[in-house]
Motif scaffolding. Structure first.
Motif, PDB file in Angstrom:
ATOM      1  N   ARG A  16     -45.701 -49.707  67.671  1.00 56.37           N
ATOM      2  CA  ARG A  16     -44.956 -49.462  66.438  1.00 56.37           C
ATOM      3  C   ARG A  16     -44.571 -48.002  66.287  1.00 56.37           C
ATOM      4  N   THR A  17     -45.351 -47.101  66.905  1.00 57.94           N
ATOM      5  CA  THR A  17     -45.051 -45.674  66.781  1.00 57.94           C
ATOM      6  C   THR A  17     -44.032 -45.196  67.809  1.00 57.94           C
ATOM      7  N   ILE A  18     -43.679 -46.032  68.769  1.00 62.05           N
ATOM      8  CA  ILE A  18     -42.686 -45.663  69.777  1.00 62.05           C
ATOM      9  C   ILE A  18     -41.286 -45.791  69.183  1.00 62.05           C
ATOM     10  N   THR A  19     -40.453 -44.789  69.410  1.00 65.27           N
ATOM     11  CA  THR A  19     -39.077 -44.802  68.894  1.00 65.27           C
ATOM     12  C   THR A  19     -38.112 -44.902  70.074  1.00 65.27           C
ATOM     13  N   PRO A  20     -37.591 -46.087  70.356  1.00 62.22           N
ATOM     14  CA  PRO A  20     -36.762 -46.295  71.560  1.00 62.22           C
ATOM     15  C   PRO A  20     -35.512 -45.423  71.601  1.00 62.22           C
ATOM     16  N   ASP A  21     -34.851 -45.214  70.449  1.00 61.42           N
ATOM     17  CA  ASP A  21     -33.603 -44.448  70.472  1.00 61.42           C
ATOM     18  C   ASP A  21     -33.832 -43.020  70.940  1.00 61.42           C
ATOM     19  N   LEU A  22     -34.954 -42.414  70.505  1.00 63.36           N
ATOM     20  CA  LEU A  22     -35.272 -41.055  70.955  1.00 63.36           C
ATOM     21  C   LEU A  22     -35.518 -41.030  72.458  1.00 63.36           C
ATOM     22  N   LEU A  23     -36.277 -41.988  72.945  1.00 60.68           N
ATOM     23  CA  LEU A  23     -36.573 -42.025  74.378  1.00 60.68           C
ATOM     24  C   LEU A  23     -35.311 -42.257  75.200  1.00 60.68           C
ATOM     25  N   ILE A  24     -34.391 -43.058  74.696  1.00 56.05           N
ATOM     26  CA  ILE A  24     -33.155 -43.347  75.437  1.00 56.05           C
ATOM     27  C   ILE A  24     -32.301 -42.093  75.587  1.00 56.05           C
ATOM     28  N   VAL A  25     -32.106 -41.343  74.483  1.00 51.82           N
ATOM     29  CA  VAL A  25     -31.239 -40.164  74.577  1.00 51.82           C
ATOM     30  C   VAL A  25     -31.877 -39.085  75.451  1.00 51.82           C
ATOM     31  N   VAL A  26     -33.201 -38.945  75.366  1.00 54.54           N
ATOM     32  CA  VAL A  26     -33.873 -37.959  76.219  1.00 54.54           C
ATOM     33  C   VAL A  26     -33.852 -38.416  77.669  1.00 54.54           C
ATOM     34  N   LEU A  27     -33.960 -39.735  77.896  1.00 58.54           N
ATOM     35  CA  LEU A  27     -33.889 -40.266  79.262  1.00 58.54           C
ATOM     36  C   LEU A  27     -32.520 -39.992  79.881  1.00 58.54           C
ATOM     37  N   ILE A  28     -31.466 -40.121  79.084  1.00 57.93           N
ATOM     38  CA  ILE A  28     -30.117 -39.815  79.585  1.00 57.93           C
ATOM     39  C   ILE A  28     -30.048 -38.366  80.069  1.00 57.93           C
ATOM     40  N   TRP A  29     -30.605 -37.447  79.275  1.00 55.90           N
ATOM     41  CA  TRP A  29     -30.626 -36.036  79.662  1.00 55.90           C
ATOM     42  C   TRP A  29     -31.464 -35.827  80.919  1.00 55.90           C
ATOM     43  N   MET A  30     -32.592 -36.529  81.014  1.00 62.30           N
ATOM     44  CA  MET A  30     -33.455 -36.374  82.182  1.00 62.30           C
ATOM     45  C   MET A  30     -32.763 -36.885  83.442  1.00 62.30           C
ATOM     46  N   VAL A  31     -32.037 -37.984  83.325  1.00 62.17           N
ATOM     47  CA  VAL A  31     -31.315 -38.518  84.487  1.00 62.17           C
ATOM     48  C   VAL A  31     -30.263 -37.523  84.958  1.00 62.17           C
ATOM     49  N   TYR A  32     -29.540 -36.910  84.012  1.00 61.08           N
ATOM     50  CA  TYR A  32     -28.542 -35.912  84.405  1.00 61.08           C
ATOM     51  C   TYR A  32     -29.210 -34.761  85.162  1.00 61.08           C
ATOM     52  N   CYS A  33     -30.340 -34.283  84.622  1.00 58.92           N
ATOM     53  CA  CYS A  33     -31.038 -33.176  85.290  1.00 58.92           C
ATOM     54  C   CYS A  33     -31.547 -33.609  86.659  1.00 58.92           C
ATOM     55  N   ALA A  34     -31.983 -34.857  86.777  1.00 65.18           N
ATOM     56  CA  ALA A  34     -32.446 -35.348  88.076  1.00 65.18           C
ATOM     57  C   ALA A  34     -31.304 -35.367  89.086  1.00 65.18           C
ATOM     58  N   LEU A  35     -30.117 -35.730  88.633  1.00 68.29           N
ATOM     59  CA  LEU A  35     -28.959 -35.786  89.526  1.00 68.29           C
ATOM     60  C   LEU A  35     -28.498 -34.404  89.977  1.00 68.29           C
ATOM     61  N   GLU A  36     -28.967 -33.351  89.283  1.00 67.34           N
ATOM     62  CA  GLU A  36     -28.628 -31.990  89.696  1.00 67.34           C
ATOM     63  C   GLU A  36     -29.183 -31.650  91.075  1.00 67.34           C
ATOM     64  N   ILE A  37     -30.098 -32.493  91.569  1.00 67.41           N
ATOM     65  CA  ILE A  37     -30.631 -32.256  92.914  1.00 67.41           C
ATOM     66  C   ILE A  37     -29.532 -32.390  93.970  1.00 67.41           C
ATOM     67  N   PHE A  38     -28.450 -33.087  93.613  1.00 68.70           N
ATOM     68  CA  PHE A  38     -27.327 -33.256  94.544  1.00 68.70           C
ATOM     69  C   PHE A  38     -26.260 -32.175  94.351  1.00 68.70           C
ATOM     70  N   ASN A  39     -26.509 -31.226  93.458  1.00 71.45           N
ATOM     71  CA  ASN A  39     -25.558 -30.141  93.241  1.00 71.45           C
ATOM     72  C   ASN A  39     -25.424 -29.325  94.532  1.00 71.45           C
ATOM     73  N   PRO A  40     -24.218 -29.124  95.030  1.00 68.24           N
ATOM     74  CA  PRO A  40     -24.050 -28.413  96.313  1.00 68.24           C
ATOM     75  C   PRO A  40     -24.514 -26.959  96.270  1.00 68.24           C
ATOM     76  N   HIS A  41     -24.676 -26.411  95.076  1.00 66.95           N
ATOM     77  CA  HIS A  41     -25.116 -25.016  94.974  1.00 66.95           C
ATOM     78  C   HIS A  41     -26.638 -24.877  95.051  1.00 66.95           C
ATOM     79  N   MET A  42     -27.360 -25.990  95.052  1.00 67.04           N
ATOM     80  CA  MET A  42     -28.815 -25.929  95.111  1.00 67.04           C
ATOM     81  C   MET A  42     -29.272 -25.453  96.486  1.00 67.04           C
ATOM     82  N   ILE A  43     -30.200 -24.504  96.490  1.00 66.48           N
ATOM     83  CA  ILE A  43     -30.707 -23.960  97.750  1.00 66.48           C
ATOM     84  C   ILE A  43     -32.022 -24.621  98.147  1.00 66.48           C
ATOM     85  N   THR A  44     -32.905 -24.837  97.164  1.00 66.28           N
ATOM     86  CA  THR A  44     -34.212 -25.405  97.451  1.00 66.28           C
ATOM     87  C   THR A  44     -34.627 -26.361  96.340  1.00 66.28           C
TER      88      THR A  44
END
Length: 484
Positions: free
Chosen positions: A105-133
Protein backbone atom coordinates in the motif's frame (compact mmCIF):
# COMPACT_ATOMS: atom_id res chain seq x y z
CA UNK A 1 10.34 -4.76 18.04
CA UNK A 2 8.59 -3.88 21.30
CA UNK A 3 8.11 -0.34 22.56
CA UNK A 4 10.35 -1.04 25.55
CA UNK A 5 13.15 -2.22 23.26
CA UNK A 6 12.73 0.86 21.08
CA UNK A 7 12.92 3.14 24.11
CA UNK A 8 16.23 1.53 25.03
CA UNK A 9 17.79 1.24 21.58
CA UNK A 10 17.02 4.69 20.17
CA UNK A 11 18.83 6.57 23.00
CA UNK A 12 21.67 4.05 22.63
CA UNK A 13 21.90 4.85 18.91
CA UNK A 14 21.97 8.58 19.62
CA UNK A 15 24.70 8.19 22.28
CA UNK A 16 26.75 6.01 19.95
CA UNK A 17 26.39 8.56 17.14
CA UNK A 18 27.63 11.34 19.41
CA UNK A 19 30.57 9.17 20.49
CA UNK A 20 31.45 8.63 16.84
CA UNK A 21 31.26 12.38 16.28
CA UNK A 22 33.65 13.04 19.18
CA UNK A 23 36.17 10.54 17.82
CA UNK A 24 35.96 11.99 14.31
CA UNK A 25 36.39 15.54 15.56
CA UNK A 26 39.49 14.46 17.45
CA UNK A 27 40.84 12.54 14.47
CA UNK A 28 40.36 9.14 16.14
CA UNK A 29 39.10 7.58 12.95
CA UNK A 30 39.97 3.99 13.84
CA UNK A 31 38.07 4.26 17.12
CA UNK A 32 35.18 5.98 15.35
CA UNK A 33 34.98 3.19 12.79
CA UNK A 34 35.02 0.56 15.52
CA UNK A 35 32.30 2.32 17.47
CA UNK A 36 30.17 2.85 14.41
CA UNK A 37 30.49 -0.43 12.56
CA UNK A 38 31.23 -3.28 14.94
CA UNK A 39 28.88 -3.37 17.94
CA UNK A 40 26.15 -1.29 16.32
CA UNK A 41 26.36 -3.16 13.05
CA UNK A 42 25.64 -6.45 14.78
CA UNK A 43 22.66 -4.98 16.64
CA UNK A 44 21.23 -3.24 13.57
CA UNK A 45 21.66 -6.26 11.31
CA UNK A 46 19.76 -8.41 13.79
CA UNK A 47 17.04 -5.80 14.28
CA UNK A 48 16.68 -5.23 10.55
CA UNK A 49 15.28 -8.73 10.06
CA UNK A 50 12.50 -7.96 12.56
CA UNK A 51 11.97 -4.33 11.51
CA UNK A 52 13.00 -3.26 8.01
CA UNK A 53 13.35 0.36 9.13
CA UNK A 54 16.55 -0.42 11.01
CA UNK A 55 18.25 -1.61 7.85
CA UNK A 56 17.23 1.52 6.01
CA UNK A 57 18.49 3.73 8.85
CA UNK A 58 21.85 1.97 8.65
CA UNK A 59 22.00 2.86 4.94
CA UNK A 60 20.94 6.44 5.69
CA UNK A 61 23.67 6.92 8.33
CA UNK A 62 26.40 5.29 6.22
CA UNK A 63 25.51 7.57 3.32
CA UNK A 64 26.03 10.63 5.52
CA UNK A 65 29.58 9.70 6.54
CA UNK A 66 30.91 8.63 3.13
CA UNK A 67 32.26 12.14 2.26
CA UNK A 68 34.41 12.39 5.38
CA UNK A 69 35.66 8.82 4.98
CA UNK A 70 37.00 9.87 1.59
CA UNK A 71 39.42 12.25 3.33
CA UNK A 72 40.93 9.40 5.33
CA UNK A 73 40.65 6.37 3.06
CA UNK A 74 42.25 7.74 -0.09
CA UNK A 75 41.08 6.57 -3.51
CA UNK A 76 38.94 3.82 -1.99
CA UNK A 77 35.73 2.88 -3.85
CA UNK A 78 33.51 4.08 -1.03
CA UNK A 79 30.49 3.85 -3.28
CA UNK A 80 30.74 0.08 -2.81
CA UNK A 81 29.78 0.61 0.84
CA UNK A 82 26.51 2.12 -0.32
CA UNK A 83 26.03 -0.71 -2.80
CA UNK A 84 26.52 -3.19 0.02
CA UNK A 85 24.06 -1.37 2.29
CA UNK A 86 21.45 -1.28 -0.50
CA UNK A 87 21.98 -4.97 -1.25
CA UNK A 88 21.55 -5.76 2.45
CA UNK A 89 18.26 -3.84 2.55
CA UNK A 90 17.01 -5.70 -0.51
CA UNK A 91 17.88 -8.99 1.23
CA UNK A 92 15.98 -7.91 4.35
CA UNK A 93 12.89 -7.06 2.30
CA UNK A 94 13.03 -10.40 0.43
CA UNK A 95 13.32 -12.25 3.74
CA UNK A 96 10.34 -10.33 5.10
CA UNK A 97 8.25 -11.68 2.21
CA UNK A 98 9.02 -15.20 3.42
CA UNK A 99 7.73 -14.59 6.94
CA UNK A 100 4.79 -12.25 6.42
CA UNK A 101 2.42 -11.09 3.72
CA UNK A 102 3.96 -8.09 1.94
CA UNK A 103 2.16 -4.75 2.20
CA UNK A 104 2.36 -2.80 -1.05
CA UNK A 105 0.00 0.00 0.00
CA UNK A 106 2.94 2.34 0.58
CA UNK A 107 4.40 1.73 -2.89
CA UNK A 108 3.60 4.49 -5.41
CA UNK A 109 3.78 3.02 -8.94
CA UNK A 110 3.65 6.35 -10.80
CA UNK A 111 6.76 7.62 -9.01
CA UNK A 112 8.65 4.41 -9.71
CA UNK A 113 7.63 4.48 -13.39
CA UNK A 114 8.88 8.02 -14.06
CA UNK A 115 12.14 7.38 -12.20
CA UNK A 116 12.53 4.07 -14.07
CA UNK A 117 12.21 5.93 -17.38
CA UNK A 118 15.06 8.22 -16.31
CA UNK A 119 17.14 5.26 -15.16
CA UNK A 120 16.66 3.47 -18.49
CA UNK A 121 17.83 6.57 -20.37
CA UNK A 122 20.93 6.78 -18.17
CA UNK A 123 21.56 3.07 -18.70
CA UNK A 124 21.42 3.55 -22.46
CA UNK A 125 24.15 6.19 -22.16
CA UNK A 126 26.57 3.26 -22.04
CA UNK A 127 26.18 3.17 -25.84
CA UNK A 128 27.12 6.85 -26.18
CA UNK A 129 30.05 6.97 -28.65
CA UNK A 130 31.82 9.56 -26.49
CA UNK A 131 32.11 7.16 -23.55
CA UNK A 132 35.70 6.12 -22.85
CA UNK A 133 35.27 3.70 -19.96
CA UNK A 134 32.37 1.93 -18.27
CA UNK A 135 33.84 2.91 -14.89
CA UNK A 136 32.89 6.56 -15.42
CA UNK A 137 29.44 5.59 -16.68
CA UNK A 138 28.79 3.27 -13.73
CA UNK A 139 29.97 5.78 -11.13
CA UNK A 140 27.69 8.52 -12.43
CA UNK A 141 24.84 6.13 -13.22
CA UNK A 142 24.63 4.99 -9.62
CA UNK A 143 24.32 8.41 -8.01
CA UNK A 144 22.29 9.97 -10.82
CA UNK A 145 19.68 7.27 -11.43
CA UNK A 146 20.19 3.83 -9.84
CA UNK A 147 20.18 5.08 -6.22
CA UNK A 148 17.22 7.31 -7.14
CA UNK A 149 15.16 4.25 -8.10
CA UNK A 150 16.35 1.83 -5.42
CA UNK A 151 16.23 4.22 -2.45
CA UNK A 152 12.60 5.10 -3.24
CA UNK A 153 11.68 1.40 -3.26
CA UNK A 154 13.59 0.76 -0.02
CA UNK A 155 12.13 3.68 1.89
CA UNK A 156 8.59 2.91 0.75
CA UNK A 157 8.98 -0.74 1.76
CA UNK A 158 10.65 0.11 5.09
CA UNK A 159 8.55 3.00 6.44
CA UNK A 160 4.98 2.01 7.26
CA UNK A 161 3.49 5.01 9.08
CA UNK A 162 4.00 8.61 10.17
CA UNK A 163 5.73 7.62 13.40
CA UNK A 164 8.43 5.80 11.45
CA UNK A 165 8.80 8.81 9.14
CA UNK A 166 9.53 10.83 12.28
CA UNK A 167 12.16 8.25 13.25
CA UNK A 168 13.91 8.86 9.94
CA UNK A 169 13.81 12.60 10.67
CA UNK A 170 15.14 11.96 14.19
CA UNK A 171 18.18 10.11 12.83
CA UNK A 172 18.75 12.84 10.25
CA UNK A 173 18.53 15.47 13.00
CA UNK A 174 21.33 13.77 14.96
CA UNK A 175 23.47 13.73 11.82
CA UNK A 176 22.82 17.46 11.30
CA UNK A 177 23.91 18.13 14.89
CA UNK A 178 27.08 16.09 14.33
CA UNK A 179 27.81 18.22 11.26
CA UNK A 180 27.30 21.32 13.39
CA UNK A 181 29.67 20.08 16.09
CA UNK A 182 32.34 19.33 13.51
CA UNK A 183 32.07 22.76 11.88
CA UNK A 184 32.31 24.46 15.30
CA UNK A 185 35.46 22.43 15.92
CA UNK A 186 36.89 23.50 12.55
CA UNK A 187 36.21 27.16 13.29
CA UNK A 188 37.34 27.40 16.91
CA UNK A 189 39.90 24.59 17.28
CA UNK A 190 41.28 23.86 13.83
CA UNK A 191 41.42 21.32 11.04
CA UNK A 192 42.06 17.62 11.54
CA UNK A 193 44.54 15.72 9.34
CA UNK A 194 41.64 14.54 7.18
CA UNK A 195 40.51 18.15 6.69
CA UNK A 196 44.06 19.18 5.84
CA UNK A 197 44.29 16.38 3.28
CA UNK A 198 41.29 17.89 1.49
CA UNK A 199 42.59 21.44 1.78
CA UNK A 200 46.24 21.00 0.91
CA UNK A 201 46.66 17.66 -0.84
CA UNK A 202 43.48 17.95 -2.93
CA UNK A 203 43.81 21.74 -3.47
CA UNK A 204 40.65 22.52 -1.53
CA UNK A 205 42.29 25.66 -0.16
CA UNK A 206 41.86 27.32 -3.57
CA UNK A 207 38.09 27.60 -3.04
CA UNK A 208 37.89 27.35 0.75
CA UNK A 209 40.63 29.63 2.08
CA UNK A 210 39.98 32.82 0.16
CA UNK A 211 40.31 36.56 0.50
CA UNK A 212 37.36 37.13 2.84
CA UNK A 213 37.96 34.17 5.15
CA UNK A 214 37.49 30.42 5.40
CA UNK A 215 34.59 28.48 3.93
CA UNK A 216 33.92 25.65 6.37
CA UNK A 217 32.78 22.24 5.14
CA UNK A 218 32.29 20.09 8.29
CA UNK A 219 32.23 16.37 7.37
CA UNK A 220 31.15 17.06 3.78
CA UNK A 221 33.12 16.91 0.55
CA UNK A 222 33.17 20.73 0.20
CA UNK A 223 31.53 23.89 1.54
CA UNK A 224 28.88 24.10 -1.19
CA UNK A 225 27.76 20.54 -0.50
CA UNK A 226 27.64 21.31 3.22
CA UNK A 227 25.80 24.62 2.79
CA UNK A 228 23.21 23.10 0.49
CA UNK A 229 22.51 20.17 2.80
CA UNK A 230 22.13 22.51 5.77
CA UNK A 231 19.79 24.77 3.78
CA UNK A 232 17.56 21.78 3.03
CA UNK A 233 17.64 20.63 6.65
CA UNK A 234 16.83 24.16 7.84
CA UNK A 235 13.62 24.22 5.81
CA UNK A 236 12.53 20.68 6.70
CA UNK A 237 13.09 20.89 10.46
CA UNK A 238 11.78 24.43 10.84
CA UNK A 239 8.51 23.48 9.15
CA UNK A 240 8.29 20.16 10.98
CA UNK A 241 8.51 22.12 14.23
CA UNK A 242 5.51 24.20 13.18
CA UNK A 243 3.40 21.04 12.93
CA UNK A 244 4.58 19.26 16.09
CA UNK A 245 2.30 19.48 19.12
CA UNK A 246 4.70 18.22 21.83
CA UNK A 247 6.53 21.33 23.17
CA UNK A 248 9.88 19.63 23.83
CA UNK A 249 9.95 17.93 20.44
CA UNK A 250 8.87 21.14 18.74
CA UNK A 251 11.78 23.06 20.25
CA UNK A 252 14.14 20.20 19.45
CA UNK A 253 13.22 20.39 15.75
CA UNK A 254 13.73 24.14 15.86
CA UNK A 255 17.10 23.68 17.59
CA UNK A 256 18.16 21.38 14.74
CA UNK A 257 16.94 24.01 12.26
CA UNK A 258 19.04 26.64 14.08
CA UNK A 259 22.12 24.39 13.86
CA UNK A 260 21.45 23.92 10.14
CA UNK A 261 21.03 27.67 9.68
CA UNK A 262 24.39 28.31 11.38
CA UNK A 263 26.03 25.69 9.17
CA UNK A 264 24.52 27.19 6.03
CA UNK A 265 25.93 30.64 6.79
CA UNK A 266 29.34 29.50 8.01
CA UNK A 267 29.81 27.50 4.81
CA UNK A 268 30.06 30.79 2.93
CA UNK A 269 27.94 29.35 0.12
CA UNK A 270 26.03 32.22 -1.47
CA UNK A 271 23.94 29.97 -3.67
CA UNK A 272 22.44 28.33 -0.58
CA UNK A 273 20.61 31.52 0.41
CA UNK A 274 17.76 31.21 -2.14
CA UNK A 275 17.02 27.64 -0.94
CA UNK A 276 15.26 28.55 2.34
CA UNK A 277 13.54 31.51 0.67
CA UNK A 278 12.09 29.30 -2.08
CA UNK A 279 11.29 26.54 0.40
CA UNK A 280 9.42 28.75 2.86
CA UNK A 281 7.39 30.49 0.16
CA UNK A 282 6.41 27.14 -1.37
CA UNK A 283 5.41 25.84 2.06
CA UNK A 284 3.10 28.80 2.70
CA UNK A 285 1.37 28.19 -0.62
CA UNK A 286 1.00 24.45 -0.03
CA UNK A 287 -0.62 24.85 3.39
CA UNK A 288 -2.67 27.86 2.23
CA UNK A 289 -1.40 29.97 5.09
CA UNK A 290 -1.93 33.31 3.39
CA UNK A 291 -2.00 35.21 6.69
CA UNK A 292 1.63 34.26 7.34
CA UNK A 293 2.56 34.63 3.67
CA UNK A 294 1.92 38.37 3.66
CA UNK A 295 4.17 39.36 6.62
CA UNK A 296 6.86 36.82 5.68
CA UNK A 297 6.84 38.07 2.09
CA UNK A 298 7.17 41.63 3.35
CA UNK A 299 10.04 40.63 5.65
CA UNK A 300 11.84 38.77 2.85
CA UNK A 301 11.23 41.72 0.53
CA UNK A 302 12.85 44.06 3.05
CA UNK A 303 15.87 41.77 3.41
CA UNK A 304 16.23 41.47 -0.37
CA UNK A 305 15.97 45.26 -0.80
CA UNK A 306 18.59 45.83 1.91
CA UNK A 307 20.97 43.45 0.15
CA UNK A 308 20.20 44.61 -3.38
CA UNK A 309 19.92 48.38 -2.97
CA UNK A 310 21.93 49.35 0.12
CA UNK A 311 25.40 48.85 1.59
CA UNK A 312 24.20 48.16 5.14
CA UNK A 313 26.41 45.56 6.85
CA UNK A 314 29.07 45.76 4.16
CA UNK A 315 31.80 45.38 6.79
CA UNK A 316 30.55 41.84 7.53
CA UNK A 317 32.11 39.36 5.10
CA UNK A 318 29.08 37.04 5.11
CA UNK A 319 26.67 39.88 4.27
CA UNK A 320 29.07 41.29 1.71
CA UNK A 321 29.34 37.94 -0.03
CA UNK A 322 25.56 37.38 0.10
CA UNK A 323 25.02 40.78 -1.52
CA UNK A 324 26.85 39.69 -4.66
CA UNK A 325 23.88 37.40 -5.44
CA UNK A 326 21.98 40.55 -6.45
CA UNK A 327 24.86 42.18 -8.32
CA UNK A 328 25.90 39.68 -10.97
CA UNK A 329 27.72 42.33 -12.95
CA UNK A 330 30.16 42.68 -10.03
CA UNK A 331 30.49 38.95 -9.36
CA UNK A 332 33.54 37.60 -11.17
CA UNK A 333 32.47 34.01 -10.43
CA UNK A 334 29.08 34.53 -12.07
CA UNK A 335 30.63 36.16 -15.13
CA UNK A 336 33.06 33.26 -15.58
CA UNK A 337 30.22 30.75 -15.29
CA UNK A 338 28.24 32.48 -18.00
CA UNK A 339 31.30 32.56 -20.25
CA UNK A 340 31.86 28.83 -19.64
CA UNK A 341 28.24 28.05 -20.47
CA UNK A 342 28.52 30.03 -23.72
CA UNK A 343 31.57 27.93 -24.67
CA UNK A 344 29.80 24.71 -23.77
CA UNK A 345 26.82 25.67 -25.92
CA UNK A 346 29.02 25.54 -29.02
CA UNK A 347 30.31 22.03 -28.26
CA UNK A 348 27.01 20.63 -26.97
CA UNK A 349 25.16 21.59 -30.16
CA UNK A 350 26.85 18.57 -31.76
CA UNK A 351 26.16 16.20 -28.83
CA UNK A 352 22.38 15.88 -28.29
CA UNK A 353 22.94 12.85 -26.04
CA UNK A 354 25.81 14.45 -24.15
CA UNK A 355 29.39 13.39 -23.57
CA UNK A 356 28.17 10.31 -21.64
CA UNK A 357 27.77 9.81 -17.90
CA UNK A 358 30.84 10.74 -15.87
CA UNK A 359 32.37 12.52 -18.86
CA UNK A 360 32.21 16.15 -17.72
CA UNK A 361 34.94 18.53 -16.51
CA UNK A 362 37.58 17.06 -14.21
CA UNK A 363 35.65 13.81 -13.84
CA UNK A 364 36.24 13.01 -17.51
CA UNK A 365 39.90 13.97 -17.37
CA UNK A 366 40.39 11.50 -14.53
CA UNK A 367 39.37 8.83 -17.03
CA UNK A 368 41.59 10.13 -19.83
CA UNK A 369 39.14 12.32 -21.78
CA UNK A 370 40.87 15.63 -22.59
CA UNK A 371 38.48 16.81 -25.28
CA UNK A 372 37.63 20.54 -25.31
CA UNK A 373 34.31 20.05 -23.53
CA UNK A 374 36.03 18.46 -20.51
CA UNK A 375 38.29 21.48 -20.03
CA UNK A 376 35.32 23.67 -19.08
CA UNK A 377 33.98 23.49 -15.48
CA UNK A 378 30.28 22.66 -15.23
CA UNK A 379 29.77 24.59 -11.95
CA UNK A 380 26.14 23.47 -11.49
CA UNK A 381 23.99 20.36 -11.40
CA UNK A 382 21.96 21.55 -14.36
CA UNK A 383 25.05 22.10 -16.52
CA UNK A 384 26.52 18.77 -15.45
CA UNK A 385 23.31 17.06 -16.58
CA UNK A 386 23.47 18.94 -19.88
CA UNK A 387 27.08 17.94 -20.55
CA UNK A 388 26.71 14.30 -19.52
CA UNK A 389 23.23 13.50 -20.88
CA UNK A 390 22.77 16.16 -23.57
CA UNK A 391 19.78 18.36 -24.27
CA UNK A 392 17.56 15.27 -24.64
CA UNK A 393 18.58 13.90 -21.26
CA UNK A 394 18.20 17.31 -19.61
CA UNK A 395 14.66 17.71 -20.97
CA UNK A 396 13.75 14.20 -19.80
CA UNK A 397 15.19 14.82 -16.33
CA UNK A 398 13.29 18.09 -15.89
CA UNK A 399 10.10 16.40 -17.06
CA UNK A 400 10.62 13.70 -14.42
CA UNK A 401 11.37 16.19 -11.64
CA UNK A 402 8.54 18.43 -12.85
CA UNK A 403 6.11 15.53 -12.54
CA UNK A 404 7.42 14.75 -9.04
CA UNK A 405 7.12 18.34 -7.83
CA UNK A 406 3.75 19.07 -9.46
CA UNK A 407 2.15 15.77 -8.38
CA UNK A 408 3.45 16.25 -4.84
CA UNK A 409 2.23 19.85 -4.70
CA UNK A 410 -1.24 18.94 -5.98
CA UNK A 411 -1.50 16.07 -3.50
CA UNK A 412 -0.50 18.23 -0.54
CA UNK A 413 -2.66 21.17 -1.60
CA UNK A 414 -5.87 19.28 -2.41
CA UNK A 415 -5.84 15.72 -1.04
CA UNK A 416 -4.26 15.69 2.41
CA UNK A 417 -6.65 16.38 5.27
CA UNK A 418 -4.67 15.67 8.44
CA UNK A 419 -2.86 18.91 9.48
CA UNK A 420 0.26 17.14 10.76
CA UNK A 421 0.68 14.91 7.70
CA UNK A 422 0.00 17.86 5.40
CA UNK A 423 2.49 20.11 7.20
CA UNK A 424 5.32 17.58 7.35
CA UNK A 425 4.84 16.56 3.70
CA UNK A 426 4.87 20.24 2.72
CA UNK A 427 8.10 20.69 4.70
CA UNK A 428 9.80 17.75 2.99
CA UNK A 429 8.81 18.97 -0.47
CA UNK A 430 9.87 22.54 0.33
CA UNK A 431 13.29 21.34 1.46
CA UNK A 432 13.84 19.31 -1.71
CA UNK A 433 12.65 22.12 -3.98
CA UNK A 434 14.89 24.59 -2.15
CA UNK A 435 17.94 22.40 -2.80
CA UNK A 436 16.85 21.94 -6.42
CA UNK A 437 16.74 25.72 -6.86
CA UNK A 438 20.21 26.01 -5.34
CA UNK A 439 21.50 23.37 -7.76
CA UNK A 440 21.29 25.86 -10.60
CA UNK A 441 24.60 27.19 -9.25
CA UNK A 442 26.19 24.15 -7.58
CA UNK A 443 26.58 20.42 -8.20
CA UNK A 444 25.01 19.40 -4.89
CA UNK A 445 21.74 17.67 -5.76
CA UNK A 446 23.05 14.12 -6.24
CA UNK A 447 26.32 14.28 -4.30
CA UNK A 448 26.86 12.26 -1.12
CA UNK A 449 25.01 12.61 1.17
CA UNK A 450 22.41 14.89 -0.45
CA UNK A 451 21.38 12.51 -3.21
CA UNK A 452 20.18 9.71 -0.93
CA UNK A 453 18.56 12.24 1.43
CA UNK A 454 16.63 13.81 -1.47
CA UNK A 455 15.54 10.42 -2.82
CA UNK A 456 14.40 9.41 0.68
CA UNK A 457 12.36 12.56 1.12
CA UNK A 458 10.74 12.17 -2.32
CA UNK A 459 9.76 8.61 -1.48
CA UNK A 460 8.24 9.76 1.83
CA UNK A 461 6.35 12.64 0.20
CA UNK A 462 4.60 10.26 -2.18
CA UNK A 463 3.62 8.10 0.80
CA UNK A 464 1.78 11.03 2.42
CA UNK A 465 -1.69 9.97 1.13
CA UNK A 466 -1.28 6.61 2.88
CA UNK A 467 -0.20 8.34 6.10
CA UNK A 468 -3.18 10.65 5.74
CA UNK A 469 -5.52 7.68 5.31
CA UNK A 470 -4.11 6.11 8.48
CA UNK A 471 -4.61 9.38 10.36
CA UNK A 472 -8.22 9.62 9.18
CA UNK A 473 -8.91 6.05 10.26
CA UNK A 474 -7.53 6.79 13.74
CA UNK A 475 -9.59 9.96 13.92
CA UNK A 476 -12.86 8.30 12.99
CA UNK A 477 -12.05 5.36 15.24
CA UNK A 478 -11.76 7.75 18.20
CA UNK A 479 -15.00 9.46 17.21
CA UNK A 480 -16.77 6.11 16.88
CA UNK A 481 -15.57 4.90 20.29
CA UNK A 482 -16.60 8.14 21.95
CA UNK A 483 -20.15 7.64 20.67
CA UNK A 484 -20.49 4.15 22.16
Amino acid sequence: MTNSAAKFLYPLAIIASLAVAYCMINDMMAVAAALAFFPLLIVVVCLAFTNKLWGFLLLFILNYFIPVLGNYVYDAPLGLLMDGAIAFNILVIICSFLTSKPNFRTITPDLLIVVLIWMVYCALEIFNPHMITTSAWLSSMRSMALYFFLVIILVQMSVKDLSQLKQVLAVWSVLVIISGLKVVYQKYVGFTPGDKHFLYDMDGQVTHIIYYGIRYFSIFSDAANFGGSMAMALVVFMITGFHTKQPLLKFYWWFVAAVACYGMFISGTRSALPAPVAGVMLYLVLVRDFKKMIPISILMGIVICLLAFTTIGESNSTIRRARTVFHHEEDASYIVRKENQAKLKVYMSEMPYGNSLGMSAGRAQNYGDFSPVTEIPTDSWYVQLWVETGIIGSILYFLVMGYIFIKSGITIFFRLKDPEVKGIAAGLLSGVVGLFVMSSNNEVFSQFPNGVIVYTLIGLIFMAPEFDRQAQERKYGIIHNSQL
